[in-house]
Design a protein around this motif. Structure first.
Motif, PDB file in Angstrom:
ATOM      1  N   GLU A 244      -8.485  86.115  77.098  1.00 41.66           N
ATOM      2  CA  GLU A 244      -7.894  85.377  78.208  1.00 41.66           C
ATOM      3  C   GLU A 244      -6.561  84.803  77.741  1.00 41.66           C
ATOM      4  OE1 GLU A 244      -9.291  81.327  80.040  1.00 41.66           O
ATOM      5  OE2 GLU A 244     -10.370  82.961  81.032  1.00 41.66           O
ATOM      6  N   PRO A 245      -5.494  84.968  78.544  1.00 39.69           N
ATOM      7  CA  PRO A 245      -4.179  84.489  78.109  1.00 39.69           C
ATOM      8  C   PRO A 245      -4.204  83.005  77.758  1.00 39.69           C
ATOM      9  CG  PRO A 245      -3.978  85.874  80.048  1.00 39.69           C
ATOM     10  CD  PRO A 245      -5.442  85.637  79.846  1.00 39.69           C
ATOM     11  N   TYR A 246      -3.539  82.668  76.671  1.00 43.61           N
ATOM     12  CA  TYR A 246      -3.451  81.272  76.245  1.00 43.61           C
ATOM     13  C   TYR A 246      -2.146  81.083  75.492  1.00 43.61           C
ATOM     14  CZ  TYR A 246      -4.767  83.005  71.605  1.00 43.61           C
ATOM     15  OH  TYR A 246      -4.795  83.687  70.409  1.00 43.61           O
ATOM     16  N   GLU A 247      -1.736  79.849  75.374  1.00 45.42           N
ATOM     17  CA  GLU A 247      -0.511  79.553  74.649  1.00 45.42           C
ATOM     18  C   GLU A 247      -0.706  79.896  73.172  1.00 45.42           C
ATOM     19  OE1 GLU A 247       2.495  75.786  73.725  1.00 45.42           O
ATOM     20  OE2 GLU A 247       0.710  75.522  74.988  1.00 45.42           O
ATOM     21  N   GLY A 248       0.170  80.704  72.656  1.00 42.50           N
ATOM     22  CA  GLY A 248       0.051  81.120  71.269  1.00 42.50           C
ATOM     23  C   GLY A 248      -0.519  82.518  71.113  1.00 42.50           C
ATOM     24  N   LEU A 249      -0.878  83.185  72.219  1.00 40.26           N
ATOM     25  CA  LEU A 249      -1.353  84.565  72.147  1.00 40.26           C
ATOM     26  C   LEU A 249      -0.263  85.434  71.532  1.00 40.26           C
ATOM     27  CD1 LEU A 249      -3.579  86.631  72.944  1.00 40.26           C
ATOM     28  CD2 LEU A 249      -2.322  86.957  75.082  1.00 40.26           C
ATOM     29  N   THR A 250      -0.593  86.154  70.469  1.00 37.37           N
ATOM     30  CA  THR A 250       0.436  86.866  69.709  1.00 37.37           C
ATOM     31  C   THR A 250       0.784  88.221  70.290  1.00 37.37           C
ATOM     32  OG1 THR A 250      -0.387  85.772  67.712  1.00 37.37           O
ATOM     33  CG2 THR A 250       1.075  87.666  67.414  1.00 37.37           C
ATOM     34  N   LYS A 255      -4.196  91.080  75.271  1.00 34.38           N
ATOM     35  CA  LYS A 255      -4.297  90.215  76.448  1.00 34.38           C
ATOM     36  C   LYS A 255      -5.111  90.904  77.549  1.00 34.38           C
ATOM     37  CE  LYS A 255      -0.545  88.170  77.807  1.00 34.38           C
ATOM     38  NZ  LYS A 255       0.766  87.939  78.486  1.00 34.38           N
ATOM     39  N   LYS A 256      -6.030  90.164  78.138  1.00 36.15           N
ATOM     40  CA  LYS A 256      -6.868  90.679  79.219  1.00 36.15           C
ATOM     41  C   LYS A 256      -6.019  91.047  80.435  1.00 36.15           C
ATOM     42  CE  LYS A 256     -10.194  89.028  82.649  1.00 36.15           C
ATOM     43  NZ  LYS A 256      -9.232  89.196  83.751  1.00 36.15           N
ATOM     44  N   THR A 260      -7.757  96.675  85.401  1.00 37.36           N
ATOM     45  CA  THR A 260      -8.320  97.848  84.733  1.00 37.36           C
ATOM     46  C   THR A 260      -9.581  97.468  83.962  1.00 37.36           C
ATOM     47  OG1 THR A 260      -7.833  99.646  83.184  1.00 37.36           O
ATOM     48  CG2 THR A 260      -6.906  97.496  82.686  1.00 37.36           C
ATOM     49  N   GLU A 261     -10.407  98.448  83.668  1.00 44.36           N
ATOM     50  CA  GLU A 261     -11.636  98.229  82.901  1.00 44.36           C
ATOM     51  C   GLU A 261     -11.361  98.209  81.404  1.00 44.36           C
ATOM     52  OE1 GLU A 261     -16.067  99.767  83.797  1.00 44.36           O
ATOM     53  OE2 GLU A 261     -14.715 101.370  83.126  1.00 44.36           O
ATOM     54  N   VAL A 262     -10.444  99.081  80.984  1.00 45.62           N
ATOM     55  CA  VAL A 262     -10.054  99.211  79.578  1.00 45.62           C
ATOM     56  C   VAL A 262      -8.567  99.541  79.532  1.00 45.62           C
ATOM     57  CG1 VAL A 262     -10.236 100.725  77.556  1.00 45.62           C
ATOM     58  CG2 VAL A 262     -12.306  99.932  78.661  1.00 45.62           C
ATOM     59  N   HIS A 263      -7.866  99.026  78.555  1.00 45.00           N
ATOM     60  CA  HIS A 263      -6.503  99.511  78.329  1.00 45.00           C
ATOM     61  C   HIS A 263      -6.324  99.858  76.858  1.00 45.00           C
ATOM     62  CE1 HIS A 263      -5.748  95.171  77.383  1.00 45.00           C
ATOM     63  NE2 HIS A 263      -4.851  95.667  76.540  1.00 45.00           N
ATOM     64  N   LYS A 264      -5.438 100.852  76.621  1.00 46.82           N
ATOM     65  CA  LYS A 264      -5.256 101.387  75.274  1.00 46.82           C
ATOM     66  C   LYS A 264      -3.816 101.304  74.794  1.00 46.82           C
ATOM     67  CE  LYS A 264      -9.060 104.619  76.142  1.00 46.82           C
ATOM     68  NZ  LYS A 264      -9.477 106.048  76.229  1.00 46.82           N
ATOM     69  N   ASN A 265      -2.935 100.741  75.594  1.00 48.75           N
ATOM     70  CA  ASN A 265      -1.546 100.595  75.167  1.00 48.75           C
ATOM     71  C   ASN A 265      -0.931  99.397  75.873  1.00 48.75           C
ATOM     72  OD1 ASN A 265      -0.551 101.579  77.827  1.00 48.75           O
ATOM     73  ND2 ASN A 265      -1.398 103.521  77.098  1.00 48.75           N
ATOM     74  N   HIS A 326      -4.848 106.443  69.306  1.00 51.55           N
ATOM     75  CA  HIS A 326      -4.312 105.834  70.525  1.00 51.55           C
ATOM     76  C   HIS A 326      -5.205 106.082  71.738  1.00 51.55           C
ATOM     77  CE1 HIS A 326      -2.867 109.976  70.537  1.00 51.55           C
ATOM     78  NE2 HIS A 326      -2.680 109.872  71.851  1.00 51.55           N
ATOM     79  N   GLU A 327      -6.175 107.001  71.593  1.00 55.33           N
ATOM     80  CA  GLU A 327      -7.128 107.264  72.670  1.00 55.33           C
ATOM     81  C   GLU A 327      -8.497 106.658  72.383  1.00 55.33           C
ATOM     82  OE1 GLU A 327      -7.330 111.459  73.090  1.00 55.33           O
ATOM     83  OE2 GLU A 327      -5.248 111.678  73.784  1.00 55.33           O
ATOM     84  N   LYS A 328      -8.809 106.397  71.097  1.00 55.74           N
ATOM     85  CA  LYS A 328     -10.154 105.948  70.705  1.00 55.74           C
ATOM     86  C   LYS A 328     -10.212 104.476  70.299  1.00 55.74           C
ATOM     87  CE  LYS A 328     -12.030 110.019  71.179  1.00 55.74           C
ATOM     88  NZ  LYS A 328     -12.572 110.742  70.029  1.00 55.74           N
ATOM     89  N   ILE A 329      -9.073 103.780  70.334  1.00 56.77           N
ATOM     90  CA  ILE A 329      -9.044 102.344  70.056  1.00 56.77           C
ATOM     91  C   ILE A 329      -8.516 101.647  71.307  1.00 56.77           C
ATOM     92  CG2 ILE A 329      -8.053 100.503  68.648  1.00 56.77           C
ATOM     93  CD1 ILE A 329      -7.831 102.454  66.352  1.00 56.77           C
ATOM     94  N   GLY A 330      -9.254 100.633  71.783  1.00 58.81           N
ATOM     95  CA  GLY A 330      -8.823  99.989  73.017  1.00 58.81           C
ATOM     96  C   GLY A 330      -9.408  98.611  73.226  1.00 58.81           C
ATOM     97  N   VAL A 331      -8.938  97.960  74.276  1.00 59.18           N
ATOM     98  CA  VAL A 331      -9.345  96.608  74.644  1.00 59.18           C
ATOM     99  C   VAL A 331     -10.122  96.667  75.953  1.00 59.18           C
ATOM    100  CG1 VAL A 331      -8.533  94.298  75.280  1.00 59.18           C
ATOM    101  CG2 VAL A 331      -7.371  95.583  73.464  1.00 59.18           C
ATOM    102  N   VAL A 332     -11.313  96.053  75.959  1.00 56.95           N
ATOM    103  CA  VAL A 332     -12.173  96.066  77.137  1.00 56.95           C
ATOM    104  C   VAL A 332     -11.836  94.859  78.005  1.00 56.95           C
ATOM    105  CG1 VAL A 332     -14.556  95.970  77.967  1.00 56.95           C
ATOM    106  CG2 VAL A 332     -13.998  97.288  75.901  1.00 56.95           C
ATOM    107  N   ASP A 333     -11.263  95.136  79.170  1.00 60.08           N
ATOM    108  CA  ASP A 333     -10.856  94.056  80.077  1.00 60.08           C
ATOM    109  C   ASP A 333     -12.007  93.566  80.947  1.00 60.08           C
ATOM    110  OD1 ASP A 333      -7.881  94.070  79.561  1.00 60.08           O
ATOM    111  OD2 ASP A 333      -8.182  96.163  80.131  1.00 60.08           O
ATOM    112  N   ALA A 334     -12.989  94.439  81.201  1.00 62.27           N
ATOM    113  CA  ALA A 334     -14.095  94.082  82.088  1.00 62.27           C
ATOM    114  C   ALA A 334     -14.981  92.998  81.482  1.00 62.27           C
ATOM    115  CB  ALA A 334     -14.924  95.329  82.405  1.00 62.27           C
ATOM    116  N   GLN A 335     -14.950  92.873  80.160  1.00 66.30           N
ATOM    117  CA  GLN A 335     -15.696  91.826  79.460  1.00 66.30           C
ATOM    118  C   GLN A 335     -14.708  91.115  78.544  1.00 66.30           C
ATOM    119  OE1 GLN A 335     -19.087  91.130  79.876  1.00 66.30           O
ATOM    120  NE2 GLN A 335     -18.942  92.581  81.575  1.00 66.30           N
TER     121      GLN A 335
END
Length: 399
Positions: A244-250, A255-256, A260-265, A326-335
């Motif tokens: 979840e976005p917060y002050e200091g997020l690098t 960032k969520k 989208t359910e997942v993002h990879k870039n 770049h296709e097999k590493i990602g961030v799950v936005d749904a959770q």
């Protein structure tokens, strides 16, 4: 000089004594050796209670005979030989794990697990279920309420492992789940120090996914089973929940996103990404809440350096453990999760030269990042130089 009749009497008496002694030896119950007050030097250093139980049908004479044979033939290191004669068969299996070549393959057990077992009963009936996933937290007692809330988000499919950096492992008994958790307590160590020493790939091999998380994460919007369903759906080998976005997020990558359910870039600041498929714009997760597949962890574990305990720089390098990262590493936005930013481990440092404990810890983190990157660059350079030399030598014509 004795007369012949006296000699005959002596021989008959001796023979009769031997016969009576033999009959007594095979007729009386087995001697309870564990209750005899005899010097320990008379017997090999083995578990007499175990021998007595396993071989209770042996006579006293047969037992002493076996021990005498073992004692006379065993080497000087006081380790008794196995109780079978075919041990001398020459066995050498080069495909066995290193060091186990002398064992028959069917007895070799190269992997282990973290499943808790009973001290009694049939070993085959110990485990009613086998957890498929592993979650680890590196914790201090001050964060117990947060960890309690977090672990309620993980199903019974998870083995729970807590690494205690403050030495207060026994105080967690107030939580019911703590009784089935695995606790490792060593003061003032980081999660990557623990991971290198207690999460060897051959130990965690039964688990499909391994969560290696910090203690200061808010999980109000997270469900472990739903998270893994998304991971499997998108074929992610290395992942993390969105932050979840917060002050200091690098990093923009972690960032969520709401669309989208997942993002990879992601798009980062100018100059931060030399290639859109490389970190931190792709193939990137942070080290605060990574989730590894079994296959990816086997590689990442070998990349962790024994002396670089903070893990800084790993997030930029784990892509090397995944093909088409770049296709097999990602961030799950749904959770998603919330980074609470509690500087608990940072306060475990030591005040030196006028610096606060957390300042010394942060300074070492940065130093380790540089050291890790230098080592990785040097290792890759050495590999490619050696490969070029080998290829050059093999391509020369033979005279």
């Amino acid at each position: 000089m004795r007369r012949p009749s006296q000699m005959m009497k002596l021989l008959v008496a001796s023979f009769f004594g031997v016969v009576v002694g033999f009959l007594m030896g095979i007729t009386f119950p087995t001697l309870t050796l564990t209750k005899m007050n005899l010097p320990s030097s008379l017997f090999p250093s083995i578990d007499l209670a175990y021998i007595e139980d396993k071989y209770s049908d042996l006579s006293r004479k047969r037992l002493f005979s076996a021990w005498s044979s073992t004692k006379s033939s065993r080497p000087n290191n006081d380790i008794p030989d196995p109780p079978y004669t075919y041990n001398d068969t020459k066995i050498w299996v080069s495909s066995n794990p290193r060091g186990a070549e002398r064992l028959p393959p069917d007895i070799v057990t190269p992997e282990s697990d973290l499943y808790l077992r009973r001290l009694w009963g049939d070993p085959n009936e110990d485990l009613k279920t086998k957890q498929r996933y592993l979650v680890t937290f590196t914790v201090g007692y001050g964060q117990r309420k947060n960890i309690d809330a977090a672990l309620k988000k993980f199903s019974d499919n998870f083995t729970i492992m807590l690494f205690h950096y403050d030495g207060r492992a026994s105080e967690w008994e107030e939580f019911e789940w703590s009784k089935r958790a695995i606790h490792v307590s060593i003061r003032k160590q980081t999660k990557w120090w623990y991971a290198k020493r207690f999460l060897h790939p051959d130990i965690v091999a039964p688990y499909d996914y391994i969560f290696i998380w910090d203690e200061d994460l808010g999980v109000e919007h997270f469900d472990s089973e739903k998270y893994l369903a998304v991971v499997k759906k998108h074929g992610l080998e290395i992942s993390q929940p969105g932050l979840e976005p917060y002050e200091g997020l690098t990093w923009e990558m972690t960032k969520k996103r709401d669309d989208t359910e997942v993002h990879k870039n992601a798009e980062e600041r100018n100059g931060w990404c030399s290639d859109p498929n490389l970190p931190p714009c792709a193939a990137f997760v942070e080290i605060m809440a990574p989730v590894f597949s079994r296959k990816a962890w086997r590689c990442v574990w070998h990349m962790i350096q024994n002396d670089l305990v903070h893990g800084w720089g790993l997030d930029f390098a784990v892509r090397k453990c995944v093909q088409n990262a770049h296709e097999k590493i990602g961030v799950v936005d749904a959770q998603w999760i919330i980074h609470q930013g509690v500087p608990s481990l940072g306060n475990q440092g030591q005040q030196e030269e006028g610096k606060q404990p957390w300042e010394g810890v942060r300074e070492r983190c940065r130093r380790e990042w540089t050291m890790f990157q230098d080592r990785l660059d040097d290792a890759e350079k050495a590999y490619f130089e050696a490969s070029a030399h080998t290829n050059s030598s093999s391509s020369r014509p033979h005279r």
